[in-house]
Each structure stands twice: as structure tokens, then as C-alpha cells.
Write an enzyme that holds these catalytic residues in place. Structure first.
Site, PDB file in Angstrom:
ATOM      1  N   ARG A   9      -3.323   4.716  -1.919  1.00  0.00           N
ATOM      2  CA  ARG A   9      -3.211   3.373  -1.343  1.00  0.00           C
ATOM      3  C   ARG A   9      -2.965   2.276  -2.389  1.00  0.00           C
ATOM      4  NH1 ARG A   9      -5.395  -0.033   2.857  1.00  0.00           N
ATOM      5  NH2 ARG A   9      -6.576  -1.817   2.083  1.00  0.00           N
ATOM      6  N   GLU A  29       1.796   3.795   3.047  1.00  0.00           N
ATOM      7  CA  GLU A  29       2.345   3.271   4.302  1.00  0.00           C
ATOM      8  C   GLU A  29       3.870   3.348   4.278  1.00  0.00           C
ATOM      9  OE1 GLU A  29       0.219  -0.485   4.497  1.00  0.00           O
ATOM     10  OE2 GLU A  29      -1.698   0.556   4.346  1.00  0.00           O
ATOM     11  N   HIS A  54       0.859  -1.184   0.000  1.00  0.00           N
ATOM     12  CA  HIS A  54       0.000   0.000   0.000  1.00  0.00           C
ATOM     13  C   HIS A  54       0.894   1.231   0.000  1.00  0.00           C
ATOM     14  CE1 HIS A  54      -3.364  -2.579   1.890  1.00  0.00           C
ATOM     15  NE2 HIS A  54      -3.617  -2.401   0.601  1.00  0.00           N
ATOM     16  N   GLU A 101       1.164  -4.555  11.157  1.00  0.00           N
ATOM     17  CA  GLU A 101       0.696  -3.171  11.020  1.00  0.00           C
ATOM     18  C   GLU A 101       1.517  -2.361  12.017  1.00  0.00           C
ATOM     19  OE1 GLU A 101      -1.484  -1.883   8.932  1.00  0.00           O
ATOM     20  OE2 GLU A 101      -2.659  -3.572   8.178  1.00  0.00           O
ATOM     21  N   HIS A 139       2.880  -3.504   6.787  1.00  0.00           N
ATOM     22  CA  HIS A 139       1.925  -2.417   6.518  1.00  0.00           C
ATOM     23  C   HIS A 139       1.962  -1.397   7.655  1.00  0.00           C
ATOM     24  CE1 HIS A 139      -0.772  -4.612   3.518  1.00  0.00           C
ATOM     25  NE2 HIS A 139       0.066  -5.542   3.894  1.00  0.00           N
TER      26      HIS A 139
END
Lengths: 294, 359
Positions: B149, B92, B89, B294, B220
Site C-alpha cells: 500500500r 489499487e 496507494h 473509491e 483510489h
């Protein structure tokens, strides 16, 4: 005796010897328990997936909402707690005070009346500037089904507002009240996450104003954060309130969308932030295709 | 013979000198543009001959070559492997920063740490610093593109915006949950499973070597989470308990670095249900330890994490990743057990021989 030892060793070596053990999916472990929160919507379809026979339930849509004691690590408690964060910022946020969810200690959810969902949470909240935390008890009421109104929040926090921000707020207020050089700032934070120290209070104000929108827009199916103050412009002071026009970008986690809002709001140390107007801007198709492309 | 040796030594020494004199220290604690990252990859390969090789394994929609760094000692045998990808993405940015840090860290550790030496001997690390290169480059374009994104493919002809969400495009319950079929949506899953060249690149490269891979780590931001398969609530990974246990161990390792809490769980439990993710696809292929990381933060800065947080974020994430990788390695290579068995055998034989001699 020694023979037994030899046998044991042989077995041990046999098991551990080879470095090329394949760690793959256990073919016989069709460990397919359905998630407790999901409700199958359509007819089941059986599909062979590798060596496992798997039952695919397509288009699982409406989840049965979590009820009773909540798992503090799961999303229902998290989303409800985020709503409390937004609420607290609308009540107590200022250029020098921002509150952030720290931990969820306990949570409970239940269906109430016909069409509402009530959450009870015990959380701790952190004052961003001072790094202090305090406990809060909160109750959040979400409308169910067709959204009729924003969530209603009640919260009581112990030992919040520990840090005295009065002096700083008053100084900022006096500095910008006189309309000699109205503030105008963009991209708080910028692409690198940077905010000029002088602009930080206005980033905080943007978050507080955004919290009104985020609170209004929240449901059990959303998780909002403010991504950026794209633009904040000071307008002439009115009724002893500093007045601002701002364009903010919200990030909604579940849909991953960036949503643009325009806000008109006022602020003064005694009265806090009051939002006069809020307007959602249309979905910006960044990178919209030029017309007549083949 | 002697002059040959002397000449080789001279060449080696000058190469070493050249490598140290020319190098300008790369700043791992700043965000880098795609050209800078590409140049860095070439430099890392050059600085670590015999250990690092660049592998080109696909093309983006805009025809850029997708590259990874293969890190491992060449033993001449087929090796087990670890996969890491960053930047699926575009917005990020902390993720590609982490991949670069990870590479630097394992190469540095390899010089001095026997455990890392063992792991680089036994396994190959495949690290893709930026998978969605087109998207990443687009997010650097100007202030209005920073929060892009998806990739940059144009979508169906009647669509008036660009991009497919690559992490909804993999062949893993594709198009079922947590996706949109609206091409303007941030979670548009594409015209069909693996319709996107970036997803195809990973699918082909990893898919053709799937039995080699022990770990598939996809990086991410934001949210401070460690997600285990699957994104679809009706599917449970056969090693779910183990994945959770190892994930919780990784979260402990992360917390011990700077006190940050990362929540561990399946996506439907701790975040939202979804389908078509690369992590799910990898697990379905049989790669046992598949995780989505994440990274920081929890929403204060979100995607625009300040550069002064790059270092602490990378340090804690490295700790977490290493925990998972070490677990996977040790379970596979059973180093401790084999050594213990060998020792016992030796002792017994010695005793046996001695007692026979004495008798």
C-alpha cells in the site's frame, strides 16, 4: 421601461462577465459544526488556518457510538451489515453459493444491558452466482469495551437459497472425495483478479471458511473482506468430509491491514463447512529491511 | 513563399502518416507495468502535439521521476485547472488504469465534442497516472508483494519495515486521527507532515498554483465511494452542501452507466475518520471541488479487480468525474449566463436603434 431593462442587463453582465471568478474558501463562513458523533478528549487549541480561525481538537479518540435510527449510508450500519454477510456465509455458503450484502434498507442501534450494543437491520442480500436478491432481518449483538466475545447474530431471510446447487455440490464432492490427486491451488484470485474456472469453487470455499474468522474477529470498529486465498491444499478425506488446509489473507478496511490466517476445515454437501482449527499468522513485514543497513 | 508552404505541408502529412502507421493500439482494459505506462505517456504526448505535454514535477524515494500529463490548449493565458492523481496507494491497480482511460477519453472527446473542446480551451487537465511509482512497481514484483500500500521509504532508523502511507502524510491535520505512529502499520503517517518526497511533489506543484485549481480528484479503490472533505469529524468544508450535491449528481451519473451504487459523504460518516489525506490538504488550500474516488468493487475481489471489470469501472468513473469537472467549469466560466446577457444586449440595442430611426 427600457431604462429599467438596461439597468437589469448591466447588472447581469457585471455579474456574469468575467471568466476569472475565484471560487475560493468563503473567509467569513466559519462553518465549524462539530460532528454529532465525536467527543473531545483533550483541551482545545486555537489555530489560524488560512483565513479561517479554526478550533482544533487534537487526539479525538473514542467516538460516541451511533444510537437510534441509523443513517443507511453511514459506516455503523455498513459494518454491522457486513457482519451479517459473514454470518450468512458460515451458515449457507458453499462452493456454489456465496451471499453478499446488497442494500441496507433500515437500521437501528442501541445500548443494551451494561456492556453490549444491539443492532437491528433490514437488508437485502444477493446470491453471487445467481444474481438473485432476498430481504433479511437481522439482529447483531456486539460486546462493548474490552472485547469478550465475537458478535452474536440472528438473521432470517426470505427467499434465500433460491438456486438449487445440490447437483453441482454433489458432483464436486464426488470428484474430490476419492483422493486420487488431492487439490492444491495458490493465489485465488491472482494479481490480475483472475481465477481459473475449475478453481472458483475452492475460492468460494475459502471465502466461506474465512467468514468464520471474519465473523469472530468483527467489531463495530472493523470491516472485513477476504483479499485472497494464498494457498489451499486438500488433505485426505475424513469421515466422508473433504478436508482442507488453507492460508488466507483478510483485508481489514479501517486499519487497512492485511491479516494472515491459517485454517483447517471440512466440507460436504449435507454438512456444509466446519472449521476445525484457525490460527492467526504473525504480521508479515513484506519488504522487511535486511539487517545492518545504514 | 509557395515552396515553404509546400514543404510544411509535406512535413505535416508525413508526420501524420508516421503517427498512424507506427501506433500499436494500447490496451486500456489490461493492467500495465510502470515502464509500459511511462512509454504510453510519451506516446500520448507525441500523438497530441500542442495539446499534451509531459511535466516532471518530483522524485520518488527511489529517485524515479514523477510525471504528469498536462492536457489543454495553449491560449497564452493563465488557465484554470483540474487535478487528477491515481496510484497513491500501490495495490489499487484499477486507479492508474482509470487515469489512463480518462486521458484517452478526454482526448478522444476533444476531437468531436464541442463541450470538451470548450473545457480543454478554458482549462488545463493535470493527470498523474501513478503517483506512488516505487510502491506500484513493488506491487508487481511477485505474489507476496501484490497487496503493498505505502511508498518505499525506509522510515526511522530503528524501524524494521518500509513505507509511509502517503495519504496520511499531507499537511492536513497531520498525525491526529486515523493514523498510526508505528512504522510497520499500513497507515503510518511518516516522521512528520510531508516527510515523503511523493507528497512533497504534489504539495509543491499544486501548492504553487493553488489559485488555478478548480478540482482536485484523487483516485483510489476499493469501496464504491465518493468522499468529500474533511477526514476529521470536527472540520466541515465551507461548501459542504455543494460538495454533497455535486457528489450525489456524480453518483447518479455513475449509476446510469452500469447500475453501480457509489455512496457519497465525508470519510468520517461513510468510511472512517482520518487525517493527512491529499484531498483534505487540497481543500484546505482553497481548491473548491476536492473528492476522493473509491472505485470498484465492494470487497468480492477488492484490490485484485478482474481485468474484465476495467472497462465498465472506467466508464462509470469517467461519467462521475466528468459531472464534477463540468460543474466546476460551468460555474466558473458562466458560459450560459454570459451568452444570454450578450444576446439580450444585442437585441435591445437593435430595438433601440430601430425605434430611434423610426421616430
Amino acid at each position: 421601461m427600457s431604462l429599467r431593462i438596461i439597468v437589469v442587463l448591466a447588472v447581469l453582465t457585471g455579474i456574469s462577465g468575467s471568466p476569472s471568478v475565484t471560487v475560493g474558501p468563503e473567509a467569513d463562513s466559519a462553518d465549524m459544526r462539530a460532528h454529532p458523533n465525536s467527543v473531545p478528549e483533550t483541551a482545545e487549541k486555537t489555530e489560524i488556518l488560512g483565513q479561517q480561525e479554526v478550533i482544533v481538537q487534537e487526539k479525538v479518540e473514542e467516538n460516541v457510538m451511533a444510537t437510534g435510527e441509523l443513517n443507511i449510508n453511514h459506516y455503523p450500519a455498513r459494518r454491522a451489515a457486513q457482519v451479517v454477510q459473514h454470518y450468512l456465509n458460515t451458515r449457507y455458503g458453499s462452493p456454489y453459493r456465496l451471499l453478499q450484502l446488497h442494500k441496507i434498507h433500515r437500521g437501528n442501534a442501541e445500548d443494551v444491558a451494561d456492556s453490549e450494543r444491539k443492532y437491528e437491520l433490514e437488508i437485502s442480500v444477493q446470491e453471487l452466482m445467481g444474481n438473485t436478491t432476498g430481504n433479511c432481518s437481522a439482529e447483531i449483538l456486539f460486546p462493548r469495551g474490552e472485547r469478550q466475545h465475537s458478535p452474536q447474530v440472528q438473521a432470517s431471510c426470505e427467499e434465500l437459497l433460491k438456486i438449487n446447487t445440490k447437483a453441482q455440490e454433489e458432483a464436486l464432492y464426488q470428484q474430490y472425495k476419492m483422493n486420487s490427486g488431492l487439490l492444491s491451488a495458490q493465489n485465488l484470485p491472482d494479481s490480475y483478479g483472475h481465477i481459473e474456472p475449475d478453481m472458483k469453487p475452492f475460492w468460494h470455499l475459502g471465502i466461506v471458511a474465512a467468514s468464520f474468522v471474519m465473523l469472530n474477529e468483527s467489531s463495530e470498529n472493523t470491516l472485513y473482506n477476504m483479499a485472497q486465498v494464498a494457498n489451499i491444499t486438500q488433505l485426505a478425506t475424513e469421515n466422508d468430509q473433504l478436508k482442507f488446509d488453507c492460508h488466507i489473507l483478510l483485508h481489514e478496511m479501517v486499519s487497512q491491514e492485511i491479516i494472515h490466517w491459517k485454517l483447517l476445515f471440512t466440507w460436504s454437501p449435507p454438512d456444509g463447512v466446519k472449521v476445525l482449527q484457525m490460527e492467526q499468522l504473525p504480521h508479515r513485514h513484506e519488504g522487511e529491511k535486511p539487517p545492518n543497513t545504514n | 513563399m509557395l515552396s515553404y508552404v509546400g514543404l510544411s505541408l509535406l512535413v505535416l502529412l508525413s508526420a501524420m502518416e508516421a503517427a498512424t502507421v507506427e501506433r500499436v493500439e494500447y490496451d486500456y482494459y489490461k493492467y500495465h507495468t510502470m515502464p509500459e505506462i511511462t512509454k504510453w505517456m510519451a506516446q500520448v504526448e507525441k500523438d497530441n502535439p500542442g495539446v499534451v505535454t509531459i511535466v516532471e514535477y518530483g522524485q520518488t524515494y527511489e529517485k524515479r521521476v514523477i510525471r504528469l500529463l498536462k492536457i489543454g490548449l495553449n491560449t497564452g493565458e493563465k488557465k484554470k485547472a483540474i487535478w487528477m492523481d491515481c496510484g497513491i496507494h500501490a495495490r489499487e491497480w484499477i486507479a492508474p488504469a482509470f487515469c489512463q482511460y480518462f486521458v484517452r477519453q478526454i482526448l478522444q472527446a476533444h476531437k468531436t465534442d464541442p463541450k470538451m473542446q470548450e473545457m480543454i480551451r478554458n482549462m488545463d487537465f493535470y493527470v498523474t497516472p501513478v503517483l506512488n511509482m516505487d510502491g506500484y512497481i513493488y506491487s508487481w514484483k511477485d505474489n507476496t508483494t501484490r497487496l503493498w500500500r505505502k511508498n518505499r521509504s525506509p522510515g526511522p532508523p530503528d524501524c524494521d519495515s518500509y513505507g509511509t502511507d502517503l495519504n496520511r502524510n499531507f499537511d492536513a491535520n497531520w498525525g491526529t486521527l486515523g493514523v498510526s505512529f508505528n512504522c510497520s502499520s499500513e497507515t503510518y503517517c511518516g516522521s512528520q507532515a510531508v516527510s515523503e518526497p511523493e507528497a512533497q511533489a504534489v504539495t509543491y506543484f499544486v501548492g504553487s498554483r493553488k489559485d488555478d485549481f478548480l478540482c482536485f480528484l484523487t483516485i483510489h479503490s476499493y469501496g464504491q465511494l465518493l468522499l468529500v472533505p474533511y477526514g476529521h469529524p470536527n472540520f466541515t468544508a465551507p461548501n459542504y452542501k455543494e460538495l454533497m450535491e455535486v457528489g450525489l449528481g456524480a453518483a447518479d451519473a455513475i449509476r446510469s452507466v452500469h447500475g453501480k451504487n457509489y455512496t457519497v459523504g465525508t470519510s468520517p460518516d461513510v468510511l472512517y475518520a482520518n487525517s493527512g489525506s491529499s484531498r483534505d490538504w487540497a481543500r484546505f488550500q482553497g481548491i473548491p471541488y476536492s473528492y476522493t474516488f473509491e472505485l470498484r468493487d465492494k470487497g468480492t475481489f477488492g484490490f485484485q479487480l478482474p481485468q474484465d471489470q476495467i472497462q465498465p469501472t472506467c466508464e462509470e468513473a469517467y461519467s462521475g468525474a466528468l459531472h464534477i469537472i463540468t460543474y466546476a467549469h460551468d460555474k466558473t466560466f458562466n458560459g450560459a449566463v454570459a451568452t444570454a446577457a450578450a444576446t439580450l444586449w444585442t437585441m435591445l440595442l437593435t430595438v433601440g436603434v430601430t425605434s430611434t430611426t423610426l421616430m
